[in-house]
Design an enzyme around this catalytic site. Structure first.
Site, short mmCIF file in Angstrom:
data_model
loop_
_atom_site.label_atom_id
_atom_site.label_comp_id
_atom_site.label_asym_id
_atom_site.label_seq_id
_atom_site.Cartn_x
_atom_site.Cartn_y
_atom_site.Cartn_z
CG HIS A 132 -2.11 -0.93 0.95
ND1 HIS A 132 -2.30 -2.09 1.66
CD2 HIS A 132 -3.11 -0.89 0.04
CE1 HIS A 132 -3.37 -2.72 1.20
NE2 HIS A 132 -3.88 -2.01 0.23
NE ARG A 148 -6.13 1.47 -2.75
CZ ARG A 148 -5.53 1.44 -3.94
NH1 ARG A 148 -5.25 2.55 -4.58
NH2 ARG A 148 -5.18 0.28 -4.48
NE ARG A 161 -11.32 0.13 -1.26
CZ ARG A 161 -10.07 -0.33 -1.45
NH1 ARG A 161 -9.86 -1.31 -2.32
NH2 ARG A 161 -9.06 0.18 -0.81
CD GLU A 163 -10.44 -6.36 -2.65
OE1 GLU A 163 -9.33 -5.89 -2.93
OE2 GLU A 163 -11.25 -5.79 -1.89
CG ASN A 214 -3.18 -4.11 -6.06
OD1 ASN A 214 -2.70 -4.27 -7.17
ND2 ASN A 214 -3.58 -2.94 -5.61
CG ASP A 215 -6.09 -7.42 -1.49
OD1 ASP A 215 -5.11 -7.79 -0.81
OD2 ASP A 215 -6.67 -6.35 -1.30
NE ARG A 253 -1.59 -5.33 -1.55
CZ ARG A 253 -2.69 -4.63 -1.76
NH1 ARG A 253 -3.88 -5.18 -1.56
NH2 ARG A 253 -2.63 -3.40 -2.17
CB CYS A 298 -9.61 -0.49 -9.39
SG CYS A 298 -10.17 -1.56 -8.07
C1 PEP Z 1 -6.68 -4.33 -4.88
O1 PEP Z 1 -6.63 -5.18 -3.99
O2 PEP Z 1 -6.29 -4.53 -6.04
C2 PEP Z 1 -7.19 -2.99 -4.59
C3 PEP Z 1 -7.39 -2.11 -5.56
O3 PEP Z 1 -7.40 -2.67 -3.29
P1 PEP Z 1 -6.21 -2.27 -2.27
O4 PEP Z 1 -4.95 -2.15 -3.07
O5 PEP Z 1 -6.62 -1.00 -1.63
O6 PEP Z 1 -6.20 -3.42 -1.33
MG MG Z 2 -7.65 -4.82 -2.13
#
Ligand code: PEP
Ligand code: MG
Length: 595
Positions: free
Chosen positions: A207, A314, A350, A449, A472-473, A483, A520
């Site tokens: 993050h 976010r 979100r 995700e 990402n998740d 991650r 996203c």
């Molecule tokens: C993701 O998981 O891809 C996402 C956009 O959410 P975050 O990166 O805030 O967990």
């Molecule tokens: Mg996420």
């Protein structure tokens, strides 16, 4: 026992450390060190008459630490047992080590430096030498010393959370070097004073890296064990393209980097020209390209880069940025500003996605063994309905702008989605009863995700207006790769056939149910992967603002039919490496200038 410490050697010749580039750009300036325990230890010169005051401060901190450890020891002895409690005896012994204490005092006297700095230096020198002895006993003792030193530093510096405060009150533009930066640390950075970020741990999708990109700050992560190799205040250069931290750069190096920045600037100017153009493939397939946003300060960049609205807001950064929960009015004010700035496009708000690594004490999230598998995202909101309802009220009220959509994070089954929607319906009914204006129609979507959500996308699709894939998740949970962990970052592979297959399942389920689907996660910003996402039929890509012109350029160079064929092959390929190579080849052929 190791004797007299020496300073961390501040290199007089240029030294380069290699990490992972996560946010492009070049920055040069003095370095501030933020240690693993979140303490900034700055070197300060003191006057001879201040020495005794510093030593008194030190003795008070040692005493306080002694009392704290003794209290913990006593509690443990009565709750678990004397044997377990005795591990704290070793901590007390480390705390009372007289040669260490004398060494610290001597440093303050002879070098006229502040006590925190002297203490930190002495402990570092002790523990380094202990570890070099390659003996289990000394390694354990080193761990005790480090553990205890964190407490002492905390007591010396006054309060917990010092790092955040200090980071927010920097008086010289600097580069931050931290063991790690939490999302809340990063969110609290003063952009005028922070030139760049470097961390020992982390990866492209942690993050803090995402946040650095939105802040448009050059950043390098994964610089293992670099802290302690030089002193705070030394000049460093961060190369956010190649992932380098260059300590004591020569004039020649600085000149070369100046040239590099100029070239980069020329590329950016060319990309700027794309701002008003539409992301359409050569065979006329239209893709929406929108922006991911964390805080209000991101808005100018979003507009500058030609985003079609906000594909992911976010909201947790509103909650991580401060020590109290924002009120309904405060939240509504931010959401409204986001909606106004996004017109004529949409903003997808979100709901709170805290937990995992996004924590602050006021959120009341307990320490968990596996926080990424724990009380996170929608699970937190359903468990804290007071906060959830306040947030939903604020979103619905901002919905009067007419372009607001709601999205739930971390949905893993239908029950969570239904429960979220039920509470939303109740909130809307309350607002109606109270005659409080709210948006007429608010589209509701979910993030995909978690692999379970991807696999039941056909079921979820019947209950929502859109999907947005949080790659990402999704990648972390599909491949079982943390991650944020630089040790396994090489195995974090977005082009893995398993990931592409899940994406295919999601897109097909969405389209069969006549809803749109976006991506996203950071995958959307990686132009090597754009052919795969476009070829799979994704309708929207939402990325950090600075990546938007590149993504647009990639889409404009692609042929949808060709991309479809390439991704169909990739899904059947045996490895991520093979897919990555095929996609890269295509990108190199069609848009080499942006790679
Ligand atoms: C993701 O998981 O891809 C996402 C956009 O959410 P975050 O990166 O805030 O967990
Ligand atoms: Mg996420």
């Amino acid at each position: 026992m190791p004797e007299e410490p020496s300073d961390s050697p501040t290199p007089t010749t240029e030294t380069r450390y290699k990490g992972t580039a996560v946010s492009p750009g070049i920055a040069c300036g003095p370095i501030i060190l933020l240690y693993a325990d979140e303490h900034i230890v700055r070197k300060r010169r003191i006057r001879p008459e201040d020495v005794s005051g510093e030593i008194t401060r030190f003795e008070a901190a040692l005493l306080k630490t002694h009392q704290q450890i003794q209290t913990i020891r006593n509690q443990l002895a009565s709750s678990i047992g004397e044997a377990e409690a005795s591990i704290f005896d070793a901590h007390i012994l480390s705390l009372e080590d007289s040669s260490l204490i004398e060494s610290v005092k001597e440093q303050v006297q002879s070098r006229l430096v502040n006590i925190d700095f002297a203490y930190e230096q002495v402990v570092r020198s002790y523990t380094r030498k202990m570890k070099e002895l390659d003996d289990d006993y000394f390694r354990e003792r080193a761990a005790d010393f480090i553990d205890v030193s964190h407490r002492v530093l905390r007591n010396l510096q006054g309060s917990q959370g010092q790092s955040q405060q200090e980071l927010q009150n920097l008086d010289t533009p600097s580069i931050i070097l931290a063991h790690d930066l939490t999302p809340s640390d990063t969110a609290g950075l003063d952009r005028k004073m922070v030139l760049g970020i470097a961390t020992e741990v982390g990866s492209r999708v942690s993050h803090s890296a995402i946040m650095a990109r939105s802040l448009n700050l050059p950043a390098v992560v994964g610089l293992r064990e670099v802290i302690g190799k030089f002193e705070p205040g030394v000049e460093v250069l961060i190369d956010g393209y190649e992932g380098l931290l260059i300590v004591a750069p020569t004039e020649q190096t600085k000149f070369e980097y100046g040239q590099r920045e100029k070239q980069q600037h020329d590329v950016e100017i060319k990309l700027d020209a794309l701002r008003e153009t539409l992301p359409v493939t050569v065979d006329q397939r239209r893709i929406i390209v929108s922006a991911n946003v964390e805080i209000l300060e991101d808005l100018p960049l979003v507009q500058e880069h030609g985003a079609e609205g906000i594909g992911l807001l976010r909201t947790e950064y509103l909650f991580l940025n401060q020590d109290e929960f924002p009120t309904e009015e405060q939240q509504m004010d931010v959401y409204r500003q986001m909606a106004q700035a996004s017109k004529p496009h949409h903003v997808i708000i979100r709901t709170l996605d805290v937990g995992g690594d996004k924590k602050r004490p006021h959120l009341g999230i307990e320490v968990e063994e596996n926080p990424f598998l724990g009380f996170r995202g929608i699970r937190y909101s359903l468990g804290r309905q007071d906060l959830f309802r306040t947030q939903l009220r604020a979103i619905c009220r901002a919905g009067t702008e007419g372009n607001v959509r709601i999205m739930f994070p971390m949905i893993s089954d239908l029950r969570e989605l239904k429960e979220g929607r039920r509470i939303l319906d109740e909130v809307r009914a309350d607002l109606r009863r109270e005659n409080v204006p709210q948006g007429d129609k608010l589209e509701v979507g979910v993030m995909i995700e978690v692999p379970s959500a991807a696999l039941i996308a056909d079921i979820l699709a019947r209950h929502v207006d859109f999907f947005s894939v949080g790659s990402n998740d999704l990648i972390q949970y599909t491949l079982a790769i943390d991650r944020g962990n630089e040790k396994v970052a090489g195995m974090y592979q977005p082009a893995h056939p398993a990931v592409l297959r899940l994406l295919q399942t999601v897109v097909e389920a969405a389209h069969r149910n006549k809803i749109w689907v976006g991506v996203c996660g950071e995958m959307a910003a990686d132009v090597v992967l754009t052919p795969a996402l476009v070829g799979l039929g994704v309708d929207e890509l939402s990325t950090g603002a600075v990546s938007i012109p590149r993504v647009k350029r990639a889409i404009q160079a692609l042929n949808f039919e060709e991309a479809r064929q390439v991704v169909s092959r990739c899904i059947l390929n045996e490895s991520a490496e093979q897919n990555q190579a095929e996609l890269l080849q295509m990108a190199q052929r069609l848009y080499p200038e942006i790679l």
